[in-house]
Design an enzyme around this catalytic site. Structure first.
Site, PDB file in Angstrom:
ATOM      1  N   ASP A  67       0.819  -1.212   0.000  1.00  0.00           N
ATOM      2  CA  ASP A  67       0.000   0.000   0.000  1.00  0.00           C
ATOM      3  C   ASP A  67       0.852   1.261   0.000  1.00  0.00           C
ATOM      4  OD1 ASP A  67       0.948  -0.264   2.647  1.00  0.00           O
ATOM      5  OD2 ASP A  67      -0.961  -1.096   3.327  1.00  0.00           O
ATOM      6  N   ASN A 136      -7.772  -3.595  14.376  1.00  0.00           N
ATOM      7  CA  ASN A 136      -9.141  -3.907  13.966  1.00  0.00           C
ATOM      8  C   ASN A 136      -9.182  -5.055  12.956  1.00  0.00           C
ATOM      9  OD1 ASN A 136      -8.139  -2.682  11.670  1.00  0.00           O
ATOM     10  ND2 ASN A 136      -9.674  -1.036  11.604  1.00  0.00           N
ATOM     11  N   HIS A 138      -7.287  -5.264  10.181  1.00  0.00           N
ATOM     12  CA  HIS A 138      -6.982  -4.920   8.794  1.00  0.00           C
ATOM     13  C   HIS A 138      -5.634  -5.497   8.370  1.00  0.00           C
ATOM     14  CE1 HIS A 138      -4.915  -1.118  10.375  1.00  0.00           C
ATOM     15  NE2 HIS A 138      -4.004  -1.631   9.573  1.00  0.00           N
ATOM     16  N   GLU A 143      -9.829  -2.367   5.426  1.00  0.00           N
ATOM     17  CA  GLU A 143     -10.489  -2.129   6.697  1.00  0.00           C
ATOM     18  C   GLU A 143     -11.719  -3.031   6.854  1.00  0.00           C
ATOM     19  OE1 GLU A 143      -9.225  -0.188   8.867  1.00  0.00           O
ATOM     20  OE2 GLU A 143      -8.253   1.545   7.947  1.00  0.00           O
TER      21      GLU A 143
END
Length: 243
Positions: A67, A136, A138, A143
């Site tokens: 990313d 979380n 990810h 996400e």
């Protein structure tokens, strides 16, 4: 899934680096999928040491990063381009032309995502994909959502991710709100996946992601469906998994 328990962060980094080094030794022209963030820094440090010791050759290796922040120039010290050069690329004998990241300065999201997806395919796919794990769940910047994103896409970062990253910026307002990221489908097409996790603060999400239901609400849980996943984590991160 293979799980390797390390005593601490240092041992986790060493074990992960050894797995990556084995991939490079067995296939000198392999395609490595690389990750950023604080967790893999120790792994990169160990890979640099192996190179300097004369035990590793990156001259034919190709890389694709997971990313990049959208709108952040490569010269910004918080860009992932800068991170990779600072922590690995500039310290080993890899050809800069063989290193690839999404272009965060390309304003046309559809164009850049299509380009990056085609690039990965043109390289024959990823031989080994290194991943970290967000609080979380990810992976990359995928996400929690209602569905798994299949290909490289532009994502709006959740507040929890912005909050986690703001320590690297002057203020929360300076943290980019979007990023380009490989999709879950892109990650799942990697031949091998190596996940590194460290710290007690990751214990709950490790248990949820790898011993709970497969759901896009916990993006990393999809890795339960991959045929070749290795999790290298320290004792603290593994403290809440079923015995």
């Amino acid at each position: 899934m293979k799980i390797y328990k390390a005593a601490d962060y240092k041992e986790m980094s060493r074990k992960a680096a050894n797995i990556i080094a084995s991939q490079v030794i067995l296939k000198p022209d392999c395609v490595l999928g690389l990750a950023t963030g604080s967790t893999p820094i120790g792994t990169y440090e160990r890979l640099v040491s192996l190179y300097k010791e004369g035990n590793l050759d990156f001259s034919n290796v190709k890389t694709v990063n997971l990313d990049e922040y959208k709108g952040l120039p490569r010269t910004n010290d918080q860009s992932y381009y800068y991170f990779m050069h600072e922590n690995l690329f500039d310290k080993v004998n890899i050809d800069p032309a063989n290193t690839n990241l999404p272009d965060g300065m390309e304003p046309d999201s559809d164009k850049e995502c299509a380009r990056y997806e085609e690039l990965i395919e043109s390289l024959g796919g990823v031989d080994l994909q290194l991943l970290g794990l967000g609080h979380n769940g990810h992976i990359g910047f995928n996400e929690p959502a209602d569905a798994f994103d299949k290909v490289t896409h532009c994502v709006d970062l959740q507040e929890s991710t912005i909050e986690a990253n703001k320590r690297f910026f002057a203020s929360a307002d300076d943290v980019p709100k979007q990023a380009y990221t490989m999709g879950i489908g892109t990650i799942m097409r990697a031949k091998k996946v190596l996940l590194v996790v460290s710290g007690e603060d990751k214990a709950d999400i490790v248990a949820k992601a790898f011993f709970g239901p497969v759901t896009p609400a916990v993006p990393a849980s999809i890795l339960q469906m991959h045929g070749d996943v290795t999790l290298v984590a320290d004792a603290a991160a593994l403290s809440k998994i079923p015995q």
